[in-house]
Design a protein around this motif. Structure first.
Motif, PDB file in Angstrom:
ATOM      1  N   GLU A 107       0.839  -1.217   0.000  1.00 52.25           N
ATOM      2  CA  GLU A 107       0.000   0.000   0.000  1.00 52.25           C
ATOM      3  C   GLU A 107       0.868   1.260   0.000  1.00 52.25           C
ATOM      4  N   THR A 108       1.940   1.248   0.757  1.00 54.42           N
ATOM      5  CA  THR A 108       2.861   2.393   0.804  1.00 54.42           C
ATOM      6  C   THR A 108       3.549   2.554  -0.543  1.00 54.42           C
ATOM      7  N   LEU A 109       3.993   1.446  -1.123  1.00 54.46           N
ATOM      8  CA  LEU A 109       4.648   1.504  -2.436  1.00 54.46           C
ATOM      9  C   LEU A 109       3.697   2.072  -3.484  1.00 54.46           C
ATOM     10  N   TRP A 110       2.466   1.606  -3.464  1.00 54.78           N
ATOM     11  CA  TRP A 110       1.482   2.064  -4.441  1.00 54.78           C
ATOM     12  C   TRP A 110       1.293   3.584  -4.351  1.00 54.78           C
ATOM     13  N   ARG A 111       1.201   4.095  -3.133  1.00 55.93           N
ATOM     14  CA  ARG A 111       1.048   5.546  -2.962  1.00 55.93           C
ATOM     15  C   ARG A 111       2.255   6.300  -3.541  1.00 55.93           C
ATOM     16  N   ARG A 112       3.427   5.734  -3.396  1.00 56.53           N
ATOM     17  CA  ARG A 112       4.652   6.387  -3.873  1.00 56.53           C
ATOM     18  C   ARG A 112       4.805   6.364  -5.389  1.00 56.53           C
ATOM     19  N   ILE A 113       4.361   5.289  -6.033  1.00 51.39           N
ATOM     20  CA  ILE A 113       4.694   5.122  -7.450  1.00 51.39           C
ATOM     21  C   ILE A 113       3.530   5.290  -8.423  1.00 51.39           C
ATOM     22  N   ALA A 114       2.303   5.292  -7.952  1.00 53.30           N
ATOM     23  CA  ALA A 114       1.133   5.247  -8.837  1.00 53.30           C
ATOM     24  C   ALA A 114       1.116   6.349  -9.891  1.00 53.30           C
ATOM     25  N   ALA A 115       1.579   7.532  -9.562  1.00 54.42           N
ATOM     26  CA  ALA A 115       1.494   8.639 -10.510  1.00 54.42           C
ATOM     27  C   ALA A 115       2.844   8.984 -11.147  1.00 54.42           C
ATOM     28  N   ASP A 116       3.828   8.105 -11.029  1.00 51.09           N
ATOM     29  CA  ASP A 116       5.168   8.392 -11.532  1.00 51.09           C
ATOM     30  C   ASP A 116       5.301   7.939 -12.986  1.00 51.09           C
ATOM     31  N   PRO A 117       5.378   8.877 -13.936  1.00 50.51           N
ATOM     32  CA  PRO A 117       5.472   8.503 -15.349  1.00 50.51           C
ATOM     33  C   PRO A 117       6.816   7.859 -15.716  1.00 50.51           C
ATOM     34  N   GLY A 118       7.795   7.940 -14.830  1.00 49.79           N
ATOM     35  CA  GLY A 118       9.105   7.347 -15.088  1.00 49.79           C
ATOM     36  C   GLY A 118       9.172   5.865 -14.764  1.00 49.79           C
ATOM     37  N   ARG A 119       8.064   5.258 -14.461  1.00 50.36           N
ATOM     38  CA  ARG A 119       8.020   3.833 -14.109  1.00 50.36           C
ATOM     39  C   ARG A 119       7.414   3.053 -15.281  1.00 50.36           C
ATOM     40  N   PRO A 120       8.241   2.509 -16.176  1.00 46.41           N
ATOM     41  CA  PRO A 120       7.691   1.856 -17.364  1.00 46.41           C
ATOM     42  C   PRO A 120       6.824   0.641 -17.074  1.00 46.41           C
ATOM     43  N   LEU A 121       7.048  -0.033 -15.966  1.00 43.84           N
ATOM     44  CA  LEU A 121       6.214  -1.200 -15.665  1.00 43.84           C
ATOM     45  C   LEU A 121       4.773  -0.808 -15.348  1.00 43.84           C
ATOM     46  N   LEU A 122       4.546   0.476 -15.023  1.00 43.82           N
ATOM     47  CA  LEU A 122       3.167   0.913 -14.771  1.00 43.82           C
ATOM     48  C   LEU A 122       2.331   0.883 -16.047  1.00 43.82           C
ATOM     49  N   ARG A 123       2.986   0.942 -17.199  1.00 43.08           N
ATOM     50  CA  ARG A 123       2.238   0.816 -18.460  1.00 43.08           C
ATOM     51  C   ARG A 123       1.745  -0.620 -18.626  1.00 43.08           C
ATOM     52  N   ARG A 124       2.574  -1.561 -18.208  1.00 40.11           N
ATOM     53  CA  ARG A 124       2.221  -2.977 -18.331  1.00 40.11           C
ATOM     54  C   ARG A 124       1.296  -3.433 -17.206  1.00 40.11           C
ATOM     55  N   TYR A 125       1.428  -2.788 -16.059  1.00 34.82           N
ATOM     56  CA  TYR A 125       0.621  -3.116 -14.870  1.00 34.82           C
ATOM     57  C   TYR A 125      -0.064  -1.833 -14.388  1.00 34.82           C
ATOM     58  N   PRO A 126      -1.029  -1.310 -15.153  1.00 31.13           N
ATOM     59  CA  PRO A 126      -1.598   0.006 -14.847  1.00 31.13           C
ATOM     60  C   PRO A 126      -2.558   0.039 -13.665  1.00 31.13           C
ATOM     61  N   ARG A 127      -3.038  -1.125 -13.265  1.00 32.92           N
ATOM     62  CA  ARG A 127      -3.979  -1.166 -12.145  1.00 32.92           C
ATOM     63  C   ARG A 127      -3.273  -1.670 -10.898  1.00 32.92           C
ATOM     64  N   LYS A 128      -3.776  -1.227  -9.788  1.00 34.91           N
ATOM     65  CA  LYS A 128      -3.192  -1.601  -8.499  1.00 34.91           C
ATOM     66  C   LYS A 128      -3.135  -3.116  -8.311  1.00 34.91           C
ATOM     67  N   ASP A 129      -4.205  -3.825  -8.648  1.00 33.27           N
ATOM     68  CA  ASP A 129      -4.231  -5.275  -8.443  1.00 33.27           C
ATOM     69  C   ASP A 129      -3.198  -5.990  -9.313  1.00 33.27           C
ATOM     70  N   LEU A 130      -2.970  -5.492 -10.524  1.00 32.87           N
ATOM     71  CA  LEU A 130      -1.980  -6.102 -11.411  1.00 32.87           C
ATOM     72  C   LEU A 130      -0.562  -5.880 -10.887  1.00 32.87           C
ATOM     73  N   LEU A 131      -0.304  -4.674 -10.409  1.00 36.94           N
ATOM     74  CA  LEU A 131       1.027  -4.370  -9.870  1.00 36.94           C
ATOM     75  C   LEU A 131       1.264  -5.140  -8.574  1.00 36.94           C
ATOM     76  N   GLU A 132       0.225  -5.293  -7.776  1.00 36.59           N
ATOM     77  CA  GLU A 132       0.374  -6.046  -6.533  1.00 36.59           C
ATOM     78  C   GLU A 132       0.704  -7.515  -6.829  1.00 36.59           C
ATOM     79  N   LYS A 133       0.129  -8.044  -7.887  1.00 40.28           N
ATOM     80  CA  LYS A 133       0.438  -9.429  -8.284  1.00 40.28           C
ATOM     81  C   LYS A 133       1.933  -9.548  -8.610  1.00 40.28           C
ATOM     82  N   LEU A 134       2.481  -8.579  -9.351  1.00 46.12           N
ATOM     83  CA  LEU A 134       3.908  -8.576  -9.668  1.00 46.12           C
ATOM     84  C   LEU A 134       4.738  -8.481  -8.391  1.00 46.12           C
ATOM     85  N   TYR A 135       4.324  -7.613  -7.490  1.00 44.69           N
ATOM     86  CA  TYR A 135       5.005  -7.462  -6.196  1.00 44.69           C
ATOM     87  C   TYR A 135       5.045  -8.794  -5.447  1.00 44.69           C
TER      88      TYR A 135
END
Length: 171
Positions: A107-135
């Motif tokens: 949850e803390t990580l998500w708050r820190r990175i959700a709006a960061d355009p410099g994180r290319p994996l956010l394009r592949r995992y744009p939703r919180k649940d998808l990124l959490e699965k990777l985590y």
């Protein structure tokens, strides 16, 4: 006995670069960030590398950079979040570094990175649940580190001091 090189592991947004710079300064070590080194060597930003060549190429560059710096002395290395997932990288990290996982709740990580355009994996995992699965996929590897620092509410200074305590006990 001198302190071993230190590799900081963890998911994007956990503070590896911030803590790494501070830790290196305190130890009188050199600091390197694998992502920054890849950008410097390629002349491209991480998002550009992902966009032009894909993640597989980026992971190959990570391995090359790790192999290059693994023999250096007095080094604090901030690794990309996916770098330890490749078995050959993990083996090299274990052989040459004290591995330190900076554990931060998702949850803390998500708050820190959700709006960061410099994180290319956010394009592949744009939703919180998808990124959490990777985590969660990466978590078991991270937890194999020599040292685990629970850093949810800790300051970078406190995290660096805890790592120094562990590193001195390890040597």
């Amino acid at each position: 006995m001198p302190i071993k090189n230190i590799a900081l592991l963890g998911f994007m947004g956990c503070g590896k670069t911030t803590v790494g710079r501070l830790l290196a300064r305190k130890l009188g070590f050199r600091f390197l960030d694998t992502d920054s080194l890849i950008e410097e060597k390629s002349g491209l930003s991480i998002p550009q590398i992902f966009e032009r060549f894909g993640e597989k190429h980026f992971r190959k560059l990570e391995t090359q950079v790790l192999e290059e710096v693994a023999s250096w002395k007095k080094l604090v290395l901030s690794t990309g979040g996916g770098l330890p997932m490749k078995d050959e990288n993990w083996k090299l990290l274990q052989e040459k570094f004290l591995t330190v996982f900076i554990e931060v709740p998702f949850e803390t990580l998500w708050r820190r990175i959700a709006a960061d355009p410099g994180r290319p994996l956010l394009r592949r995992y744009p939703r919180k649940d998808l990124l959490e699965k990777l985590y969660l996929e990466r978590l078991s590897r991270y937890r194999q580190a020599d040292v685990i620092i629970s850093a949810g509410e800790s300051t970078p200074e406190e995290i660096a001091e805890a790592i120094i305590d562990h590193a001195q006990a390890d040597c």
